[in-house]
Scaffold this active site. Structure first.
Site, PDB file in Angstrom:
ATOM      1  N   HIS A  37       0.582  -1.107   0.302  1.00 28.41           N
ATOM      2  CA  HIS A  37       0.070   0.341   0.021  1.00 28.41           C
ATOM      3  C   HIS A  37       0.556   1.231  -0.260  1.00 28.41           C
ATOM      4  CE1 HIS A  37      -3.222  -3.016   1.844  1.00 28.41           C
ATOM      5  NE2 HIS A  37      -3.421  -2.428   1.261  1.00 28.41           N
ATOM      6  N   LYS A 151      -0.497  -6.700  -8.501  1.00 23.84           N
ATOM      7  CA  LYS A 151      -1.205  -8.434  -7.246  1.00 23.84           C
ATOM      8  C   LYS A 151      -2.509  -8.554  -7.643  1.00 23.84           C
ATOM      9  CE  LYS A 151      -2.031  -9.079  -2.955  1.00 23.84           C
ATOM     10  NZ  LYS A 151      -3.035 -10.108  -2.692  1.00 23.84           N
ATOM     11  N   ARG A 189      -3.503  -9.955   3.850  1.00 28.11           N
ATOM     12  CA  ARG A 189      -4.072 -11.705   4.341  1.00 28.11           C
ATOM     13  C   ARG A 189      -2.679 -12.310   4.714  1.00 28.11           C
ATOM     14  NH1 ARG A 189      -9.013 -13.365   2.047  1.00 28.11           N
ATOM     15  NH2 ARG A 189      -9.740 -11.824   0.953  1.00 28.11           N
TER      16      ARG A 189
END
Ligand code: PAF
Length: 283
Positions: A37, A151, A189
């Site tokens: 991010h 991604k 995750r």
């Protein structure tokens, strides 16, 4: 940086920028921020006079209620991290659910094949929910540029199509996948991976990289099988799919000689955690 919850506050802060034609850059997130991010945010900071980062865990894109429940929420840590990178005029937008969905969003987008295959096949409704939330966030933030990580390769294709369908005046900027030193693609995750799964997960990218060097020795179908078997040599990894598709249309590639850019996309269960990654076959 400024933290706001309401669209009115956002508008009040951004109005002087908009009036002077100073572009807003936007990084939508679901929080649990990591270096991936931050790389999107840094990209925006380089180009845009003001950057908005949103944190909103969007319920409509979770086809599995358990997955929604378990999705990491770490707003306090996220804000501390953002405080270190954002400038004084940049904004963190933390909308509540009733702000994003004052009424239930019943829109169903027609993405053709784009949301039917791969992630679309295994997570029905997921991309429709992504399109709902991103279009709503674009409506509130009104960005000139928005930044998305590669991604989520298929997500970017779906969002691109959504902006075309709705004729939204926003430029989408794709940003490279950021990886851990051992090659594992960064993802919120990853926080949920147990020790064994974390140790085995780097095999996913290692196998994808090896696959790109093998395309002259195997048919597409043989390579797809090879990738699955190679990843599953790790006992905690189970491949949900690995497919080579046209990078633009997402049609399955049957023969390496077919024209056009080709991408290999994979989803793998590492224990209870579902990971995705992808690689270009244009090398
Ligand atoms: O990629 C994500 O984190 C999410 O799908 C997004 C784009 C923020 C929409 O909720």
């Amino acid at each position: 940086m400024l933290t706001v919850k309401l669209p009115e506050e956002l508008d009040r802060h951004l109005a002087p920028f908009r009036e002077k034609g100073r572009d807003t850059g936007f990084v939508p997130t679901m929080g649990a921020l990591h270096e991936g991010h931050l790389s999107l945010i840094r990209c925006s900071l380089q180009q845009d006079p003001v950057t908005v980062v949103s944190i909103f865990v969007n319920p409509t894109q979770f086809n599995d209620p358990e997955d929604l429940k378990k999705y990491p929420r770490r707003t306090k840590e996220d804000l501390a991290l953002l405080e270190q990178v954002l400038r004084a005029d940049d904004v963190v937008f933390l909308p509540e659910e009733k702000t994003i969905y004052p009424e239930p969003d019943t829109r169903i987008f027609d993405f053709g094949l784009l949301d039917k295959v791969l992630e679309g096949e295994f997570r029905p409704g997921h991309f429709n929910g992504v399109a709902q939330v991103v279009s709503r966030l674009f409506e509130l933030v009104k960005p000139v540029r928005a930044y998305f990580g590669l991604k989520d390769f298929q997500q970017l294709a779906v969002i691109r199509r959504m902006t075309e369908i709705l004729s939204l005046p926003v430029t989408l900027i794709p940003c490279p996948i950021i990886r851990e030193p051992d090659g594992l693609a960064m993802s919120s995750r990853n926080l949920r991976l147990g020790k064994e799964e974390r140790e085995q997960a780097p095999r996913i990218y290692r196998t994808l990289q090896a696959a790109t060097t093998l395309k002259n020795n195997m048919s597409v179908q043989e390579l797809e099988q090879w990738v699955k078997e190679k990843i599953e040599e790790a006992p905690r990894l189970k491949v949900e799919y690995f497919r080579v598709v046209r990078a633009d249309t997402f049609r399955p590639v049957k023969d390496w000689n077919e024209p056009g850019p080709k991408q290999g996309l994979v989803a793998v269960w590492a224990g209870e955690v579902r990971l995705i990654d992808n690689v270009s076959f244009e090398l």
